[in-house]
Design an enzyme around this catalytic site. Structure first.
Site, PDB file in Angstrom:
ATOM      1  N   LYS A 203       0.848  -1.194   0.000  1.00  0.00           N
ATOM      2  CA  LYS A 203       0.000   0.000   0.000  1.00  0.00           C
ATOM      3  C   LYS A 203       0.882   1.241   0.000  1.00  0.00           C
ATOM      4  O   LYS A 203       1.859   1.321   0.753  1.00  0.00           O
ATOM      5  CB  LYS A 203      -0.896  -0.041   1.235  1.00  0.00           C
ATOM      6  CG  LYS A 203      -1.991   0.994   1.301  1.00  0.00           C
ATOM      7  CD  LYS A 203      -2.876   0.705   2.518  1.00  0.00           C
ATOM      8  CE  LYS A 203      -4.016   1.685   2.648  1.00  0.00           C
ATOM      9  NZ  LYS A 203      -4.898   1.336   3.807  1.00  0.00           N
ATOM     10  N   SER A 275      -9.568   1.390   2.810  1.00  0.00           N
ATOM     11  CA  SER A 275      -8.669   2.130   1.942  1.00  0.00           C
ATOM     12  C   SER A 275      -7.558   1.274   1.325  1.00  0.00           C
ATOM     13  O   SER A 275      -6.819   1.767   0.455  1.00  0.00           O
ATOM     14  CB  SER A 275      -8.017   3.283   2.716  1.00  0.00           C
ATOM     15  OG  SER A 275      -7.167   2.789   3.739  1.00  0.00           O
ATOM     16  N   SER A 299     -10.159  -0.709   6.991  1.00  0.00           N
ATOM     17  CA  SER A 299      -9.444  -0.580   5.718  1.00  0.00           C
ATOM     18  C   SER A 299      -8.766  -1.845   5.240  1.00  0.00           C
ATOM     19  O   SER A 299      -8.241  -1.876   4.126  1.00  0.00           O
ATOM     20  CB  SER A 299      -8.416   0.559   5.811  1.00  0.00           C
ATOM     21  OG  SER A 299      -9.071   1.802   5.785  1.00  0.00           O
TER      22      SER A 299
END
Length: 571
Positions: A203, A275, A299
């Site tokens: 990420k 996310s 997330s």
């Protein structure tokens, strides 16, 4: 005394009135047409009604004196730049609820996972969807090379990214160098463990020296950070190969980043949620065997559910966050997203442990046994939550029956939380607003793609008006919630919950408990091609520092089911 918007905001904060709406009150001062007008008792009286307070005129007079005397002090604070990575002096400790960290033995060897003996798949697509255990065997037996796997991952990412929008930047040169080194070591008989030579994605809130680290947000799209996140360093040490920095919703919210919306491989008409949007999408599409995501409030769980993959949110503090973007110092966690709980166990074993760059991190043992019987675990389930009417209810009931078929005695339990959990979640808003204070004050939030009520710009501004006293009270009540959660979990090895029911997602993110979210449904989509699906999931929560329990139970279920092995129509 001249007063500007920033001074007025500081003044209200100094008075404990930051729960007010300083912008509106400043406008009132400005309308009077006197640039030299100080804060007056009339301004305070107006503010009282918004804050739910009531002062006497004498108290207002004293308050105004304090407000106007402290402006320079708060201006002095603003002159000191605070990088995002600077954590507050106070450190969140999940043990306040009553849990203890199990003793780490010097001989702690971590997870015990035997590697399967298999032949190399004849098709690259089958290789792309192979498990970490299978890849580890193939690499160690020299039936496949790390360079081959790395090139395959890069090829698939590039092939599908015009539809998925999962990649922010490629790390191809770094990856191929690492892959060649892994092959040299494996050829020489050196084996670092099951991740040695296996490609993965990270990420893009994790810093990697020499690469952009954009946090998915337009104000930072040209940002580079001259360090490498601890979790990436640990994966380097394990021999894993980073092939790409993957998308996240801007500043870790949702699936919309500055260039696109990351899509769900099971249904390209739908975003991948967030996310950890890119990690979940890339794993689901068979582009990487695993990826590193993060969770503050859903997330990892949410995109893993949306994309039909397995997500592991570790116990708070067990994975060091050095080099990671800070959103909430007391709630952020880093963890793996993969296709199975067993794959997650491999990754967690490599990344766990104390981090000198993360004051909240701790060392923990990880006695994971892949073959442990599910029947040996004490398992509770949120019976009332499972009885409610919700989209994944039928699949969740089927999972409960699988557990019973494994000999698990499901004990009905309830969280029994008697604190206002929703109010405690303002903690996230306040900490995020502090982490991006300068972005808000400079107007940089206006450059974020998403604007409006339910977006970061509005949350950052709104959080400025949470009174400091109420913020401290949230922190104190959070300990009550931690104690109540510990009272439920101390007699269990695992608690089973609907992923988005029973208050579990909010409660456990506030208390720091670990969670494994595993796919258990692929429901047909009413509109669109027949092959599109809507994945569903169920969540297994373990006591603090006992992540192995949730991973063990999830692995036992996945040995009896096939949902996690299904491949999306984008392939």
């Amino acid at each position: 005394m001249s007063i500007d918007r920033r001074q007025f905001l500081d003044a209200c904060s100094a008075a404990g009135l930051s729960g007010l709406f300083p912008g509106a009150l400043y406008a009132q001062v400005a309308e009077e047409g006197d640039d030299e007008a100080p804060i007056t008792t009339e301004h305070v009286a107006t503010a009282e009604s918004i804050a739910g307070l009531a002062f006497t005129e004498e108290e207002r007079e004293l308050l105004v004196e304090n407000l106007n005397e402290t402006l320079e002090q708060y201006e002095a604070l603003r002159t000191h730049a605070l990088p995002n990575a600077r954590a507050p002096a106070t450190i969140f400790d999940p043990r306040r609820g009553g849990a203890e960290i199990p003793e780490v033995s010097p001989s702690d060897d971590g997870a015990e996972v035997p590697l399967p003996s298999i032949d190399r798949p004849s098709a690259d697509q089958d290789l792309a969807f192979a498990s970490i255990s299978e890849l580890a065997h193939l690499l160690r037996a020299r039936k496949v090379t790390s360079v081959e796997l790395t090139e395959l991952a890069l090829q698939r990412l590039r092939r599908y990214d015009d539809r998925l929008h999962a990649v922010i930047s490629y790390t191809e040169d770094r990856a191929l160098t690492a892959a060649r080194q892994a092959d040299d070591e494996l050829d020489a008989g050196t084996w670092r463990g099951p991740l040695h030579g296996v490609p993965y994605g990270a990420k893009d809130l994790l810093a990697v020296a020499g690469t952009p680290t954009t946090w998915g947000a337009a104000p930072y799209k040209d940002q580079t950070i001259d360090e490498t996140a601890t979790v990436v360093k640990r994966l380097d040490e394990a021999g894993a190969v980073l092939v790409a920095k993957l998308a996240l919703g801007a500043l870790a919210w949702g699936d919309v980043w500055y260039d696109a919306t990351t899509k769900n491989p099971w249904n390209l008409d739908q975003g991948s949620s967030g996310s950890s949007a890119g990690p979940a999408a890339a794993v689901s599409a068979g582009c990487v065997p695993f990826a590193i995501g993060s969770e503050t409030l859903g997330s990892i769980v949410s995109p893993s559910t949306r994309c039909g993959v397995t997500g592991h949110r570790p116990t708070f503090g067990t994975v060091g966050r050095g080099g990671a973007m800070a959103l909430s110092w007391t709630m952020d966690k880093l963890g793996p997203i993969a296709r199975s709980a067993l794959d997650c166990a491999h990754v967690y074993d490599a990344i766990r442990g104390a981090d000198p760059d993360d004051p909240a991190s701790v060392d923990v043992p990880f006695p994971f046994e892949a073959e442990r019987s599910a029947a040996s675990l004490r398992v509770g389930y949120l019976h009332e939550a499972f009885e409610e009417d919700y989209g994944n209810q039928a699949a969740d009931q089927t999972t409960l029956e699988v557990l019973r078929g494994l000999g698990v005695d499901l004990e009905p339990v309830s969280w029994n939380a008697d604190v206002p959990v929703g109010a405690l979640l303002n903690t996230l808003d306040v900490e995020a607003a502090a982490a991006f204070d300068e972005l808000t004050r400079s107007g940089g939030v206006d450059d974020l793609v998403r604007q409006g009520e339910n977006t970061w710009p509005n949350v950052f501004r709104s959080a400025r008006f949470v009174p400091a006293v109420e913020h401290v009270q949230m922190d104190r009540l959070r300990v009550d919630l931690m104690e109540q959660a510990h009272a439920v979990m101390q007699d269990l090895d695992v608690l089973v919950s609907p992923s988005f029911g029973g208050g579990t997602l909010s409660i456990t993110n506030l208390t720091g408990h670990p969670c494994v979210c595993l796919p258990n449904a692929l429901r047909p989509v009413d509109e669109g091609p027949d092959e599109r699906r809507e994945p569903g999931s169920i969540s297994f929560v373990a006591p603090l520092y006992k992540d192995q329990n949730a991973l063990t139970l999830a692995h036992a279920v996945q040995k009896e089911t096939e949902v996690h092995n299904r491949r999306p129509p984008i392939r």
